[in-house]
Design a protein around this motif. Sequence first.
Motif, PDB file in Angstrom:
ATOM      1  N   SER A   1       0.818  -1.220   0.000  1.00 23.97           N
ATOM      2  CA  SER A   1       0.000   0.000   0.000  1.00 23.97           C
ATOM      3  C   SER A   1       0.850   1.268   0.000  1.00 23.97           C
ATOM      4  O   SER A   1       0.364   2.339  -0.366  1.00 23.97           O
ATOM      5  CB  SER A   1      -0.902   0.029   1.238  1.00 23.97           C
TER       6      SER A   1
ATOM      7  N   PHE B   1       1.454   2.823   2.505  1.00 19.41           N
ATOM      8  CA  PHE B   1       0.715   3.663   3.472  1.00 19.41           C
ATOM      9  C   PHE B   1       1.187   3.226   4.862  1.00 19.41           C
ATOM     10  O   PHE B   1       0.772   2.192   5.384  1.00 19.41           O
ATOM     11  CB  PHE B   1      -0.785   3.418   3.284  1.00 19.41           C
TER      12      PHE B   1
ATOM     13  N   VAL C   1       1.643   3.290   8.812  1.00 23.01           N
ATOM     14  CA  VAL C   1       0.841   3.654   9.984  1.00 23.01           C
ATOM     15  C   VAL C   1       1.604   3.229  11.238  1.00 23.01           C
ATOM     16  O   VAL C   1       2.179   2.136  11.291  1.00 23.01           O
ATOM     17  CB  VAL C   1      -0.534   2.948   9.962  1.00 23.01           C
TER      18      VAL C   1
ATOM     19  N   ASN D   1       1.900  -1.041  11.009  1.00 26.11           N
ATOM     20  CA  ASN D   1       1.210  -2.010  10.133  1.00 26.11           C
ATOM     21  C   ASN D   1       2.228  -2.952   9.489  1.00 26.11           C
ATOM     22  O   ASN D   1       3.345  -2.547   9.136  1.00 26.11           O
ATOM     23  CB  ASN D   1       0.317  -1.331   9.099  1.00 26.11           C
TER      24      ASN D   1
ATOM     25  N   GLU E   1       2.268  -5.674   6.482  1.00 28.20           N
ATOM     26  CA  GLU E   1       1.501  -6.215   5.354  1.00 28.20           C
ATOM     27  C   GLU E   1       2.040  -7.573   4.920  1.00 28.20           C
ATOM     28  O   GLU E   1       3.100  -8.022   5.358  1.00 28.20           O
ATOM     29  CB  GLU E   1       1.529  -5.202   4.194  1.00 28.20           C
TER      30      GLU E   1
ATOM     31  N   CYS F   1      -3.007  -4.313  11.147  1.00 28.47           N
ATOM     32  CA  CYS F   1      -2.986  -2.862  11.342  1.00 28.47           C
ATOM     33  C   CYS F   1      -2.087  -2.465  12.508  1.00 28.47           C
ATOM     34  O   CYS F   1      -1.887  -3.238  13.460  1.00 28.47           O
ATOM     35  CB  CYS F   1      -4.396  -2.357  11.632  1.00 28.47           C
ATOM     36  N   ALA F   2      -1.623  -1.232  12.449  1.00 26.76           N
ATOM     37  CA  ALA F   2      -0.759  -0.695  13.494  1.00 26.76           C
ATOM     38  C   ALA F   2      -1.439  -0.706  14.865  1.00 26.76           C
ATOM     39  O   ALA F   2      -0.830  -1.106  15.871  1.00 26.76           O
ATOM     40  CB  ALA F   2      -0.369   0.737  13.135  1.00 26.76           C
TER      41      ALA F   2
ATOM     42  N   TYR G   1      -8.228   7.891  10.008  1.00 20.76           N
ATOM     43  CA  TYR G   1      -9.007   7.327  11.119  1.00 20.76           C
ATOM     44  C   TYR G   1      -8.915   5.803  11.168  1.00 20.76           C
ATOM     45  O   TYR G   1      -8.811   5.147  10.122  1.00 20.76           O
ATOM     46  CB  TYR G   1     -10.477   7.765  11.016  1.00 20.76           C
ATOM     47  N   PRO G   2      -8.944   5.225  12.363  1.00 18.88           N
ATOM     48  CA  PRO G   2      -8.828   3.770  12.504  1.00 18.88           C
ATOM     49  C   PRO G   2      -9.966   3.025  11.811  1.00 18.88           C
ATOM     50  O   PRO G   2     -11.118   3.491  11.805  1.00 18.88           O
ATOM     51  CB  PRO G   2      -8.912   3.537  14.016  1.00 18.88           C
ATOM     52  N   CYS G   3      -9.641   1.873  11.241  1.00 21.00           N
ATOM     53  CA  CYS G   3     -10.669   1.047  10.609  1.00 21.00           C
ATOM     54  C   CYS G   3     -11.615   0.508  11.693  1.00 21.00           C
ATOM     55  O   CYS G   3     -11.300   0.533  12.890  1.00 21.00           O
ATOM     56  CB  CYS G   3     -10.036  -0.094   9.816  1.00 21.00           C
TER      57      CYS G   3
ATOM     58  N   CYS H   1     -10.298  -2.256  14.007  1.00 18.45           N
ATOM     59  CA  CYS H   1      -9.440  -1.737  15.084  1.00 18.45           C
ATOM     60  C   CYS H   1     -10.271  -1.040  16.159  1.00 18.45           C
ATOM     61  O   CYS H   1      -9.942  -1.121  17.346  1.00 18.45           O
ATOM     62  CB  CYS H   1      -8.376  -0.802  14.522  1.00 18.45           C
TER      63      CYS H   1
HETATM   64  N1  THU Z   1      -4.079   0.403   8.301  1.00 15.14           N
HETATM   65  C1  THU Z   1      -3.736   0.486   9.632  1.00 15.14           C
HETATM   66  O1  THU Z   1      -2.627   0.125  10.028  1.00 15.14           O
HETATM   67  N2  THU Z   1      -4.676   0.957  10.495  1.00 15.14           N
HETATM   68  C2  THU Z   1      -5.935   1.334  10.146  1.00 15.14           C
HETATM   69  O2  THU Z   1      -6.750   1.652  11.008  1.00 15.14           O
HETATM   70  C3  THU Z   1      -6.332   1.358   8.736  1.00 15.14           C
HETATM   71  C4  THU Z   1      -5.362   0.819   7.772  1.00 15.14           C
HETATM   72  C5  THU Z   1      -3.098  -0.140   7.365  1.00 15.14           C
HETATM   73  C6  THU Z   1      -3.482  -1.452   6.766  1.00 15.14           C
HETATM   74  C7  THU Z   1      -2.677  -1.462   5.482  1.00 15.14           C
HETATM   75  O3  THU Z   1      -1.366  -1.940   5.777  1.00 15.14           O
HETATM   76  C8  THU Z   1      -2.582   0.011   5.117  1.00 15.14           C
HETATM   77  O4  THU Z   1      -2.937   0.738   6.275  1.00 15.14           O
HETATM   78  C9  THU Z   1      -3.487   0.419   3.960  1.00 15.14           C
HETATM   79  O5  THU Z   1      -4.782   0.010   4.184  1.00 15.14           O
END
Ligand code: THU
Length: 130
Positions: free
Chosen positions: A23, A25, A27, A43, A45, A54-55, A88-90, A93
């Motif tokens: 990603s 991305f 975190v 995070n 992956e 997730c983180a 924002y957290p998923c 989480c």
């Molecule tokens: N991710 C998190 O670590 N925390 C979240 O609350 C949302 C998403 C990570 C999961 C994945 O590795 C990346 O962000 C992209 O979705």
Amino acid sequence: MRSRNDLVDLARQAALNAYAPYSRFRVGAAVLGSDGITYTGANVENAAYPSSSCAEANAIAAAVSAGVRKIDAVAVACIDAPTPEEAYPCVRCRQIMSEFSVDEIHVTAGPGSLVKSHTLDELLPHRFTL
Ligand code: THU
């Protein structure tokens, strides 16, 4: 007790250890346990995408694995997001936060970004409990 900014700084540092080759991305999360100790996670992956974690989940797992059962605050830093609105957290989480009675959640994004703070009730109203 650490300040909100200390917890956010720890989350930002933790994000530098993210393993996010898919990603891109990164975190980081830092949690303050009721023992007054902070725990961090990033995070992690996987090529099989659903095997990623997730983180926030990893930071909470670190705290719980050390014996913590109540978490006072969580900071999350999505350092590749432009604003906190994309950080924002998923919901998974959020449910994990609910299990350990998190009170406050601090959300931030890339360098210079604002920090937005919420209660768990704001982020996950009417949540499932047993
Ligand atoms: N991710 C998190 O670590 N925390 C979240 O609350 C949302 C998403 C990570 C999961 C994945 O590795 C990346 O962000 C992209 O979705």
